[in-house]
Design a protein around this motif. Sequence first.
Motif, PDB file in Angstrom:
ATOM      1  N   ASP A  63       0.808  -1.326  -0.119  1.00 31.64           N
ATOM      2  CA  ASP A  63      -0.071  -0.082   0.022  1.00 31.64           C
ATOM      3  C   ASP A  63       0.793   1.404   0.031  1.00 31.64           C
ATOM      4  O   ASP A  63       0.334   2.437  -0.336  1.00 31.64           O
ATOM      5  CB  ASP A  63      -1.003   0.016   1.178  1.00 31.64           C
ATOM      6  N   ARG A  64       2.200   1.168   0.379  1.00 31.31           N
ATOM      7  CA  ARG A  64       2.989   2.242   0.312  1.00 31.31           C
ATOM      8  C   ARG A  64       3.600   2.585  -1.044  1.00 31.31           C
ATOM      9  O   ARG A  64       3.735   1.424  -1.901  1.00 31.31           O
ATOM     10  CB  ARG A  64       4.053   1.906   1.324  1.00 31.31           C
ATOM     11  N   PRO A  65       3.812   3.790  -1.560  1.00 31.11           N
ATOM     12  CA  PRO A  65       4.316   3.869  -2.750  1.00 31.11           C
ATOM     13  C   PRO A  65       5.606   3.259  -3.128  1.00 31.11           C
ATOM     14  O   PRO A  65       5.613   2.794  -4.263  1.00 31.11           O
ATOM     15  CB  PRO A  65       4.587   5.535  -2.929  1.00 31.11           C
ATOM     16  N   ARG A  66       6.599   3.396  -2.236  1.00 34.52           N
ATOM     17  CA  ARG A  66       7.760   2.660  -2.398  1.00 34.52           C
ATOM     18  C   ARG A  66       7.587   1.004  -2.550  1.00 34.52           C
ATOM     19  O   ARG A  66       8.290   0.205  -2.995  1.00 34.52           O
ATOM     20  CB  ARG A  66       8.866   2.989  -1.581  1.00 34.52           C
ATOM     21  N   GLY A  67       6.604   0.583  -1.757  1.00 36.80           N
ATOM     22  CA  GLY A  67       6.567  -0.842  -1.458  1.00 36.80           C
ATOM     23  C   GLY A  67       5.531  -1.423  -2.849  1.00 36.80           C
ATOM     24  O   GLY A  67       5.873  -2.531  -3.099  1.00 36.80           O
ATOM     25  N   LYS A  68       5.185  -0.511  -3.582  1.00 38.06           N
ATOM     26  CA  LYS A  68       4.447  -1.286  -5.045  1.00 38.06           C
ATOM     27  C   LYS A  68       5.281  -1.874  -5.712  1.00 38.06           C
ATOM     28  O   LYS A  68       5.272  -2.860  -6.650  1.00 38.06           O
ATOM     29  CB  LYS A  68       3.670   0.070  -5.649  1.00 38.06           C
ATOM     30  N   VAL A 176      10.474   1.391   3.284  1.00 38.94           N
ATOM     31  CA  VAL A 176       8.988   1.461   2.617  1.00 38.94           C
ATOM     32  C   VAL A 176       7.949   2.332   3.247  1.00 38.94           C
ATOM     33  O   VAL A 176       7.161   2.955   2.762  1.00 38.94           O
ATOM     34  CB  VAL A 176       8.375   0.149   2.772  1.00 38.94           C
ATOM     35  N   GLY A 177       8.298   2.504   4.666  1.00 31.84           N
ATOM     36  CA  GLY A 177       7.422   3.283   5.587  1.00 31.84           C
ATOM     37  C   GLY A 177       6.452   2.595   6.276  1.00 31.84           C
ATOM     38  O   GLY A 177       5.272   2.941   6.673  1.00 31.84           O
ATOM     39  N   LEU A 178       6.945   1.466   6.993  1.00 29.80           N
ATOM     40  CA  LEU A 178       5.894   0.676   7.609  1.00 29.80           C
ATOM     41  C   LEU A 178       5.676   1.359   9.149  1.00 29.80           C
ATOM     42  O   LEU A 178       6.288   2.120   9.691  1.00 29.80           O
ATOM     43  CB  LEU A 178       6.600  -0.858   8.161  1.00 29.80           C
ATOM     44  N   SER A 179       4.359   0.936   9.607  1.00 26.89           N
ATOM     45  CA  SER A 179       3.848   1.443  10.876  1.00 26.89           C
ATOM     46  C   SER A 179       4.779   0.918  11.887  1.00 26.89           C
ATOM     47  O   SER A 179       5.631  -0.288  11.523  1.00 26.89           O
ATOM     48  CB  SER A 179       2.512   1.024  11.252  1.00 26.89           C
ATOM     49  N   SER A 180       4.655   1.282  13.092  1.00 24.46           N
ATOM     50  CA  SER A 180       5.590   0.739  14.115  1.00 24.46           C
ATOM     51  C   SER A 180       4.959  -0.617  14.493  1.00 24.46           C
ATOM     52  O   SER A 180       5.730  -1.361  14.979  1.00 24.46           O
ATOM     53  CB  SER A 180       5.211   1.596  15.379  1.00 24.46           C
ATOM     54  N   ASN A 181       3.758  -0.880  14.449  1.00 15.95           N
ATOM     55  CA  ASN A 181       3.002  -2.194  14.624  1.00 15.95           C
ATOM     56  C   ASN A 181       3.976  -3.144  13.567  1.00 15.95           C
ATOM     57  O   ASN A 181       4.131  -4.288  14.157  1.00 15.95           O
ATOM     58  CB  ASN A 181       1.736  -2.028  14.271  1.00 15.95           C
TER      59      ASN A 181
END
Length: 217
Positions: A63-68, A176-181
């Motif tokens: 769902d993250r722009p870089r993760g695509k 990627v910009g993951l959440s802390s979870n």
Amino acid sequence: MERFYSRRSPAVILLACVLLASSACSGSGEEPEKKSKPAVALTPLNRACGGILDKETVAEMLDRPRGKKLERGAQAELAVDKAAEVGRYLGEEMDWSRHSKSTCFIDDESGGSAEIDIYFGWWPGPLPPKDAKPGESAVFVAKEGSSELLVDCRRTDLVESGKKGAILRGVITDRVGLSSNASAKLLIASARKVAEGLNCENQLTFPDPPERQKGLK
């Protein structure tokens, strides 16, 4: 008017072709065919690094722009599970001057900097008392671009052989910009596998991952 033609033997013509390396000699004006770059073997994200990415984490990454860039999967050769190997390495000596080693490296098929890189090593202890909760032997610390998991693994022989007291420190570098979870879940899953190779004498109790907050670390 009478015309004169120079006759040359086939051997002479062939030699001229070899020396000049001209495409005209072959009767073709086409460019030499370029070799394509070998395809990179990919593995699905839910199988990368021993399957530590659950369904929710995979969905968050994509769902993250870089993760695509990881939609087709991660480079299979790099995204292997090295946690047990790292655990055996760190279990030889509790010395925080030893190099940290990567347990999980996730990159897309184009290569370059890893999108996710998890590595473990010894770190000067003890656990920060203000962060540790009663009954827990690990502390998760969220940071911008990277997060840490500090684990209090105790082994008498390691303490005696080590130069200084130390705790196990896992770090995740996240582009990627993951959440802390999600970061905490990946670190905890990797830490459990690393700890198996350490044979800690104390029972390790990990904290619950922080609640997922959309748009926040």
